[in-house]
Design a protein around this motif. Structure first.
Motif, PDB file in Angstrom:
ATOM      1  N   ILE A 163       0.850  -1.182   0.000  1.00 29.36           N
ATOM      2  CA  ILE A 163       0.000   0.000   0.000  1.00 29.36           C
ATOM      3  C   ILE A 163       0.890   1.237   0.000  1.00 29.36           C
ATOM      4  CG2 ILE A 163      -1.789   1.289   1.232  1.00 29.36           C
ATOM      5  CD1 ILE A 163      -2.720  -1.397   0.122  1.00 29.36           C
ATOM      6  N   THR A 164       0.672   2.143  -0.939  1.00 24.26           N
ATOM      7  CA  THR A 164       1.452   3.378  -0.980  1.00 24.26           C
ATOM      8  C   THR A 164       0.715   4.492  -0.249  1.00 24.26           C
ATOM      9  OG1 THR A 164       0.491   3.947  -3.136  1.00 24.26           O
ATOM     10  CG2 THR A 164       2.597   2.769  -3.136  1.00 24.26           C
ATOM     11  N   CYS A 165       1.478   5.337   0.433  1.00 25.82           N
ATOM     12  CA  CYS A 165       0.895   6.383   1.277  1.00 25.82           C
ATOM     13  C   CYS A 165       1.541   7.739   1.013  1.00 25.82           C
ATOM     14  CB  CYS A 165       1.084   6.051   2.755  1.00 25.82           C
ATOM     15  SG  CYS A 165       0.112   4.665   3.333  1.00 25.82           S
ATOM     16  N   ALA A 166       0.709   8.754   0.942  1.00 23.04           N
ATOM     17  CA  ALA A 166       1.163  10.138   0.939  1.00 23.04           C
ATOM     18  C   ALA A 166       0.813  10.715   2.309  1.00 23.04           C
ATOM     19  CB  ALA A 166       0.467  10.933  -0.163  1.00 23.04           C
ATOM     20  N   ILE A 167       1.767  11.382   2.942  1.00 19.96           N
ATOM     21  CA  ILE A 167       1.555  11.873   4.304  1.00 19.96           C
ATOM     22  C   ILE A 167       1.508  13.390   4.320  1.00 19.96           C
ATOM     23  CG2 ILE A 167       2.436  11.940   6.662  1.00 19.96           C
ATOM     24  CD1 ILE A 167       3.801   9.286   6.151  1.00 19.96           C
ATOM     25  N   ALA A 168       0.404  13.937   4.830  1.00 21.37           N
ATOM     26  CA  ALA A 168       0.273  15.384   5.012  1.00 21.37           C
ATOM     27  C   ALA A 168       0.465  15.708   6.482  1.00 21.37           C
ATOM     28  CB  ALA A 168      -1.094  15.856   4.539  1.00 21.37           C
ATOM     29  N   GLY A 169       1.584  16.348   6.807  1.00 20.47           N
ATOM     30  CA  GLY A 169       1.889  16.678   8.196  1.00 20.47           C
ATOM     31  C   GLY A 169       2.919  15.738   8.774  1.00 20.47           C
ATOM     32  N   LEU A 170       4.147  16.236   9.000  1.00 24.05           N
ATOM     33  CA  LEU A 170       5.235  15.371   9.452  1.00 24.05           C
ATOM     34  C   LEU A 170       5.576  15.612  10.918  1.00 24.05           C
ATOM     35  CD1 LEU A 170       7.525  15.598   6.304  1.00 24.05           C
ATOM     36  CD2 LEU A 170       6.060  13.689   6.994  1.00 24.05           C
ATOM     37  N   GLY A 171       4.531  15.666  11.743  1.00 23.88           N
ATOM     38  CA  GLY A 171       4.744  15.765  13.180  1.00 23.88           C
ATOM     39  C   GLY A 171       4.947  14.395  13.782  1.00 23.88           C
ATOM     40  N   ASN A 172       4.707  14.294  15.092  1.00 23.53           N
ATOM     41  CA  ASN A 172       4.922  13.049  15.805  1.00 23.53           C
ATOM     42  C   ASN A 172       4.067  11.917  15.248  1.00 23.53           C
ATOM     43  OD1 ASN A 172       3.777  11.545  18.674  1.00 23.53           O
ATOM     44  ND2 ASN A 172       5.942  11.442  18.199  1.00 23.53           N
ATOM     45  N   ARG A 173       2.794  12.193  14.928  1.00 24.84           N
ATOM     46  CA  ARG A 173       1.929  11.131  14.412  1.00 24.84           C
ATOM     47  C   ARG A 173       2.245  10.810  12.950  1.00 24.84           C
ATOM     48  NH1 ARG A 173      -2.468  10.399  18.021  1.00 24.84           N
ATOM     49  NH2 ARG A 173      -1.497  10.675  20.055  1.00 24.84           N
ATOM     50  N   GLY A 174       2.300  11.848  12.115  1.00 24.93           N
ATOM     51  CA  GLY A 174       2.489  11.609  10.695  1.00 24.93           C
ATOM     52  C   GLY A 174       3.804  10.941  10.355  1.00 24.93           C
ATOM     53  N   ASN A 175       4.878  11.425  10.962  1.00 25.90           N
ATOM     54  CA  ASN A 175       6.215  10.941  10.623  1.00 25.90           C
ATOM     55  C   ASN A 175       6.677   9.800  11.523  1.00 25.90           C
ATOM     56  OD1 ASN A 175       8.703  11.243   9.035  1.00 25.90           O
ATOM     57  ND2 ASN A 175       9.610  11.924  10.959  1.00 25.90           N
ATOM     58  N   ASP A 176       6.605  10.032  12.835  1.00 24.66           N
ATOM     59  CA  ASP A 176       7.202   9.081  13.775  1.00 24.66           C
ATOM     60  C   ASP A 176       6.372   7.822  13.964  1.00 24.66           C
ATOM     61  OD1 ASP A 176       9.173  10.969  14.129  1.00 24.66           O
ATOM     62  OD2 ASP A 176       8.260  11.853  15.908  1.00 24.66           O
ATOM     63  N   ILE A 177       5.063   7.907  13.723  1.00 28.36           N
ATOM     64  CA  ILE A 177       4.210   6.736  13.939  1.00 28.36           C
ATOM     65  C   ILE A 177       3.726   6.145  12.620  1.00 28.36           C
ATOM     66  CG2 ILE A 177       2.064   5.909  14.965  1.00 28.36           C
ATOM     67  CD1 ILE A 177       2.531   7.887  17.242  1.00 28.36           C
ATOM     68  N   TYR A 178       2.922   6.894  11.863  1.00 28.04           N
ATOM     69  CA  TYR A 178       2.373   6.334  10.623  1.00 28.04           C
ATOM     70  C   TYR A 178       3.460   6.110   9.575  1.00 28.04           C
ATOM     71  CZ  TYR A 178      -2.095   7.584  12.737  1.00 28.04           C
ATOM     72  OH  TYR A 178      -3.159   7.690  13.588  1.00 28.04           O
ATOM     73  N   GLY A 179       4.301   7.107   9.339  1.00 35.60           N
ATOM     74  CA  GLY A 179       5.373   6.951   8.363  1.00 35.60           C
ATOM     75  C   GLY A 179       6.356   5.869   8.743  1.00 35.60           C
ATOM     76  N   ASN A 180       6.599   5.740  10.036  1.00 34.92           N
ATOM     77  CA  ASN A 180       7.564   4.752  10.509  1.00 34.92           C
ATOM     78  C   ASN A 180       7.140   3.324  10.218  1.00 34.92           C
ATOM     79  OD1 ASN A 180      10.076   4.309  12.143  1.00 34.92           O
ATOM     80  ND2 ASN A 180       8.653   3.183  13.443  1.00 34.92           N
ATOM     81  N   TYR A 181       5.857   3.112   9.926  1.00 32.80           N
ATOM     82  CA  TYR A 181       5.386   1.757   9.639  1.00 32.80           C
ATOM     83  C   TYR A 181       6.064   1.185   8.397  1.00 32.80           C
ATOM     84  CZ  TYR A 181       2.257  -2.247   9.535  1.00 32.80           C
ATOM     85  OH  TYR A 181       1.756  -3.529   9.550  1.00 32.80           O
ATOM     86  N   GLN A 182       6.551   2.056   7.533  1.00 33.80           N
ATOM     87  CA  GLN A 182       7.290   1.591   6.353  1.00 33.80           C
ATOM     88  C   GLN A 182       8.508   0.767   6.764  1.00 33.80           C
ATOM     89  OE1 GLN A 182       8.185   4.322   3.073  1.00 33.80           O
ATOM     90  NE2 GLN A 182      10.336   3.703   3.162  1.00 33.80           N
ATOM     91  N   GLN A 230       7.467  22.984   7.311  1.00 32.32           N
ATOM     92  CA  GLN A 230       8.810  23.241   7.829  1.00 32.32           C
ATOM     93  C   GLN A 230       9.848  22.564   6.932  1.00 32.32           C
ATOM     94  OE1 GLN A 230       9.414  22.757  12.081  1.00 32.32           O
ATOM     95  NE2 GLN A 230       7.228  23.043  12.480  1.00 32.32           N
ATOM     96  N   GLU A 231      10.682  23.376   6.320  1.00 28.19           N
ATOM     97  CA  GLU A 231      11.632  22.868   5.326  1.00 28.19           C
ATOM     98  C   GLU A 231      12.581  21.825   5.909  1.00 28.19           C
ATOM     99  OE1 GLU A 231      14.964  24.538   2.125  1.00 28.19           O
ATOM    100  OE2 GLU A 231      13.858  25.932   3.422  1.00 28.19           O
ATOM    101  N   GLU A 232      13.025  22.047   7.147  1.00 29.56           N
ATOM    102  CA  GLU A 232      13.972  21.124   7.765  1.00 29.56           C
ATOM    103  C   GLU A 232      13.355  19.735   7.938  1.00 29.56           C
ATOM    104  OE1 GLU A 232      16.899  21.006  11.719  1.00 29.56           O
ATOM    105  OE2 GLU A 232      15.547  22.696  11.365  1.00 29.56           O
ATOM    106  N   LYS A 233      12.110  19.703   8.385  1.00 27.54           N
ATOM    107  CA  LYS A 233      11.411  18.420   8.534  1.00 27.54           C
ATOM    108  C   LYS A 233      11.181  17.761   7.179  1.00 27.54           C
ATOM    109  CE  LYS A 233       8.679  19.067  12.773  1.00 27.54           C
ATOM    110  NZ  LYS A 233       7.293  19.079  13.299  1.00 27.54           N
ATOM    111  N   ARG A 234      10.835  18.591   6.210  1.00 26.94           N
ATOM    112  CA  ARG A 234      10.538  18.074   4.866  1.00 26.94           C
ATOM    113  C   ARG A 234      11.777  17.432   4.252  1.00 26.94           C
ATOM    114  NH1 ARG A 234       8.442  22.496   3.198  1.00 26.94           N
ATOM    115  NH2 ARG A 234      10.105  23.251   1.841  1.00 26.94           N
ATOM    116  N   GLU A 235      12.913  18.078   4.408  1.00 24.93           N
ATOM    117  CA  GLU A 235      14.159  17.562   3.847  1.00 24.93           C
ATOM    118  C   GLU A 235      14.587  16.276   4.546  1.00 24.93           C
ATOM    119  OE1 GLU A 235      17.617  17.031   1.616  1.00 24.93           O
ATOM    120  OE2 GLU A 235      15.740  18.100   1.231  1.00 24.93           O
TER     121      GLU A 235
END
Length: 368
Positions: free
Chosen positions: A5-24, A40-45
């Motif tokens: 399943i491919t996912c696009a994530i809107a919002g790279l905070g604790n939930r978006g990045n550290d939890i949902y994104g981390n499932y990869q 936030q450019e730093e988070k995005r990069e």
């Protein structure tokens, strides 16, 4: 072979990045991140490098990402509460299935709008009510459904937010103001309200609620308190909400423990919220000197409650009383379900469920 399943994530905070994104990285055979959106450019990069994305799959906002052709099977909406519905509806129209972080919205009409769009476009919309999937609540659901305590008559439950979590998220942090996000009962405790409906399988008919902001107000500040914790506050020694204690020296929450144990991602919470791309004491100290998390808890612009009780009557006369409080030393949820043939007591923090059938010896279940 199972389809990824491919996912696009809107919002790279604790939930978006550290939890949902981390499932990869937990189950790469199931999910892959193919696009991200973050102001936030730093988070995005950092996310671009982490997920191995090309620059043209990294966007400064959900709106910019949604202006592109469909980039994934699912869009994860992990932005701020007031942004959820507009972004989710547009994602549905674009052809995405949606995983929306809780709460959906503080506005009932917006919730109905999202439901209508999901039905009209035949898209799946899942909400991040993750407690349903924990072994703890799954065990309680199993016991109730199996008739272990007869018919449920009443439930008592408490969410223990803890003093430092309240200060972090709901006094200094992103969810401190109702007009910008959601009321506390939605921002924090919609998990609990969802669990009651799920466990009982019935509708709530009546609600009464009381609560307020008791402590975190200017008039409660100690005499001479500084506006920022690192500005030589005379109340520092006796203040449990001192930012240096919470984010630097505390064994549970401080950056020194994070560094010593090599924690990253969600394991480094709450420090990862302050400095997600530099988990060092120097970076945390800098953030406390200049950012919102270094403010005195009595000198913030917060208005959400720090304690609240909710009494509910469900179908068939079942009653539920729920309490949320900031003023606990340990976090977690407790629940006591009373039935006609027994009761169930549970402590989520300890992953323990105790079943007592009337006239029989109590049985304990470890449900980690």
């Amino acid at each position: 072979m199972k389809q990824i399943i491919t996912c696009a994530i809107a919002g790279l905070g604790n939930r978006g990045n550290d939890i949902y994104g981390n499932y990869q990285f937990v189950s790469p055979e199931e999910m892959k991140v193919t696009a991200v959106a973050e102001p936030q450019e730093e988070k995005r990069e950092a996310a671009r490098m982490r997920y191995g994305l090309p620059e043209n799959r990294c966007f400064s906002s959900a709106e910019e990402m949604l202006a592109q052709p469909k980039l994934a099977d699912v869009m994860v909406i992990a932005t701020q509460d007031r942004q959820h519905v507009e972004q989710a509806v547009n994602a549905i129209k674009k052809g995405y299935h949606v995983l929306c972080e809780k709460p959906i919205s503080p506005d009932p009409e917006e919730c109905r709008r999202l439901q209508k769009a999901a039905h009209e476009y035949q898209r799946i919309v899942a909400v991040g009510h993750v407690l349903r999937y924990t072994p703890f609540y799954s065990k309680i659901k199993e016991l109730i459904a199996g008739g272990a305590i007869g018919e449920v008559v009443s439930i008592q439950a408490m969410e223990q937010v803890t003093y430092w979590h309240q200060a972090h998220s709901y006094v200094r942090g992103n969810w401190r103001r109702t007009d910008e996000t959601s009321p506390m009962i939605l921002a924090k405790s919609c998990h609990d309200l969802d669990i009651f409906v799920w466990l009982l399988g019935k509708r709530c008919k009546k609600v009464s609620s009381y609560g307020g902001l008791y402590l975190f107000r200017p008039e409660k500040a100690p005499e001479g308190a500084a506006k920022r914790c690192l500005d030589g506050c005379p109340a520092k020694a006796d203040c449990p909400y001192d930012a240096e204690k919470i984010y630097i020296t505390n064994e549970r929450t401080g950056i020194r423990t994070v560094v010593r144990e090599g924690k990253t991602g969600d394991a480094a919470w709450p420090c990862c919220v302050l400095t997600p791309n530099d988990l060092s004491e120097a970076a945390v100290r800098k953030a406390l000197k200049t950012g919102p998390y270094g403010r005195c808890v009595y000198a913030c612009d917060n208005d959400v409650v720090d304690h609240q009780v909710v009494n509910m009557e469900f179908e068939d006369g079942i009653t539920v009383d729920f309490q949320m409080t900031a003023f606990t030393g340990e976090g977690g949820r407790t629940i006591h379900i009373c039935g006609t043939k027994g009761d169930i007591k549970g402590n989520l923090g300890k992953n323990k469920v105790i079943l007592t059938q009337f006239g029989r010896t109590p049985v304990s279940f470890e449900v980690a």
